[in-house]
Design an enzyme around this catalytic site. Structure first.
Site, PDB file in Angstrom:
ATOM      1  N   GLU A  84      -7.466  -2.368 -29.358  1.00 16.89           N
ATOM      2  CA  GLU A  84      -6.329  -2.647 -30.225  1.00 16.89           C
ATOM      3  C   GLU A  84      -6.451  -4.090 -30.714  1.00 16.89           C
ATOM      4  O   GLU A  84      -7.140  -4.910 -30.091  1.00 16.89           O
ATOM      5  CB  GLU A  84      -5.024  -2.496 -29.453  1.00 16.89           C
ATOM      6  N   ASP A 134      -1.453   0.925 -23.567  1.00 15.53           N
ATOM      7  CA  ASP A 134      -1.906   1.965 -24.500  1.00 15.53           C
ATOM      8  C   ASP A 134      -2.013   3.314 -23.777  1.00 15.53           C
ATOM      9  O   ASP A 134      -1.509   4.338 -24.264  1.00 15.53           O
ATOM     10  CB  ASP A 134      -3.262   1.538 -25.097  1.00 15.53           C
ATOM     11  N   LYS A 166       0.245   6.969 -24.117  1.00 16.63           N
ATOM     12  CA  LYS A 166      -0.386   8.291 -24.268  1.00 16.63           C
ATOM     13  C   LYS A 166       0.082   9.259 -23.183  1.00 16.63           C
ATOM     14  O   LYS A 166       0.341  10.424 -23.466  1.00 16.63           O
ATOM     15  CB  LYS A 166      -1.904   8.137 -24.262  1.00 16.63           C
TER      16      LYS A 166
HETATM   17  N1  HSE Z   1      -7.536   1.104 -28.188  1.00 16.32           N
HETATM   18  C1  HSE Z   1      -7.479   2.510 -27.990  1.00 16.32           C
HETATM   19  C2  HSE Z   1      -8.519   2.880 -26.931  1.00 16.32           C
HETATM   20  C3  HSE Z   1      -7.757   3.201 -29.286  1.00 16.32           C
HETATM   21  O1  HSE Z   1      -9.340   2.039 -26.593  1.00 16.32           O
HETATM   22  O2  HSE Z   1      -8.484   3.992 -26.414  1.00 16.32           O
HETATM   23  C4  HSE Z   1      -7.506   4.657 -29.268  1.00 16.32           C
HETATM   24  O3  HSE Z   1      -6.191   4.957 -28.987  1.00 16.32           O
END
Ligand code: HSE
Length: 412
Positions: free
Chosen positions: A185, A196, A200
């Site tokens: 990111e 992150d 998810k």
């Molecule tokens: N920065 C995120 C990752 C991108 O490395 O998985 C995909 O969501």
């Protein structure tokens, strides 16, 4: 018809345009009519870009154009993405996105708006990059009660950990490489601190259990404190260290959800997932265990999922595809992680650490000491039995009177 707009021309946006244009002929066959990208919205200038003639700076151009049926929001972050998405849905345009921050924060609300306006809000690209996971949970596995979902959900951290494990590369060098390859990111904190992956697992848990799980209710710790020493102990004991997001149904209609590094036994397929690849394990009461594997980040893998959602919207212009979950204000819905049982890898430092073994064994009962090549005299590592985490912490607090607790990593 020129009926698609792409909002944001960064890594995912440019990948979306590239893939759509490359496969436009076959996409048109699949949709059954002529479709194309009319606008690319971005505040920046891209002189000489092959799609320069489609660039606009003002989102209102898209909103006011009745020819636009689908908006691909690939800006990321909450604002202005939320306002644009809401306005697009309210004006009868479907929205597809890779924006996990927005889906995790506002998914229930945006899905409701989409259904009220008989349009779609699709987000296959928000979890696992190019891996199909939202549709499988929403459709193919809909006949199951989902018992658990766990997985490697962040490509950047998996790439970094793989470099640390396989090449003894240090954390900073591996992170820099991940950024150069476009995996991380813009602010890598979200990757390396687990935020992150947390977004998810919240999306997957919301979808699987029908109630919004908010990231702020989920304990999340990242990989910044993992050392090459921990990697060596884990390797020697038959484990790989992976950043794992998990969500599980428990009693009383509640769930446990957590993101943290874990020691994963090498006999588990998740331990073999290397580099930018992600893998998500889903257990259903009918299907048993299913594993989804593929590239979890990167320009074209993520674009693959975005374009798939665009096609779905274009194929079903008058149908709201039923993805939804309830909003949730119950702060006790996600149970406190410290009340959950785990086995724990612990690394301590103390003068003549081996002399503490009898006391540690008495504290924890049956535990396993583990070794690494060149273990210094002032270091000891062990794996506790499976116990409620609060109880492990009480024992470690007692141990901290005679040793420094350097690492504490849960087992999967
Ligand atoms: N920065 C995120 C990752 C991108 O490395 O998985 C995909 O969501």
């Amino acid at each position: 018809m020129k009926n698609v707009a792409v909002i944001g021309y960064g890594v995912v946006g440019s990948g979306t345009v590239e893939l759509f244009e490359k496969n436009r002929e076959s996409i048109n066959q699949k949709v059954g009519r002529d479709c194309d990208i009319k606008y690319i919205v971005d505040l920046r200038d891209f002189p000489g870009d092959p799609f320069e003639d489609r660039m606009v700076k003002d989102f209102n151009v898209v909103l006011e154009d009745s020819e636009i049926e689908v908006v691909a929001e690939v800006i990321g972050g909450i604002e202005p993405a939320f306002t644009f998405t809401k306005k697009a849905l309210e004006s009868g345009k479907s929205v597809v996105t890779s924006n996990k921050a927005l889906v995790a924060a506002k998914g229930a609300e945006l899905l409701k708006i989409a259904h009220e306006h008989n349009v779609n809000y699709l987000f296959e690209a928000s979890v696992g990059g190019g891996i199909p996971i939202i549709r499988p949970i929403n459709k193919c596995l809909a006949g199951n009660t989902i018992e658990q979902i766990s997985g490697i959900l962040n490509g950047t951290t998996n790439f970094i950990l793989t470099k640390m494990i396989r090449e003894q590369m240090d954390f900073d060098a591996a992170l820099k490489m991940a950024q150069e390859l476009g995996y991380a990111e813009a602010d890598p904190t979200a990757d390396v601190e687990g935020e992150d992956a947390c977004r998810k697992i919240c999306i997957l848990g919301s979808l699987a259990y029908g109630k919004h799980i908010y990231p702020e209710d989920v304990h999340c710790s990242g990989i910044t404190r993992i050392t090459l020493d921990d990697v060596a102990y884990a390797e020697n004991a038959g484990y790989a260290i992976k950043l794992i997001g998990s969500v599980k149904a428990v009693e009383d209609g509640k769930v446990t959800a957590i993101v943290c590094p874990r020691l994963v036994s090498k006999s588990n397929l998740l331990a073999t997932v290397d580099g930018v690849y992600n893998a998500i394990s889903v257990t259903g009461d009918g299907v048993g265990d299913v594993l989804f594997y593929g590239q979890g980040a990167g320009k074209l893998p993520t674009a693959s999922a975005v374009v798939g959602d665009i096609i779905d919207c274009l194929k079903h212009p008058d149908r709201s595809i039923m993805i939804s979950w309830e909003d949730n204000t119950d702060k006790s819905y996600v149970v406190k992680y410290k009340t959950v049982e785990n086995a724990m890898y612990v690394r301590i430092q103390a003068d003549n650490a081996d002399q503490l073994k009898p006391a540690i064994s008495e504290m924890f009962g049956k535990l396993t000491y583990i070794e690494r090549a060149g273990r210094p005299d002032n270091e000891l590592a062990f794996i506790t039995p499976t116990m409620v985490e609060n109880v492990i912490d009480e024992k470690l607090a007692e141990l901290s009177h005679s040793a420094e607790i350097k690492s504490k990593i849960r087992l999967l």
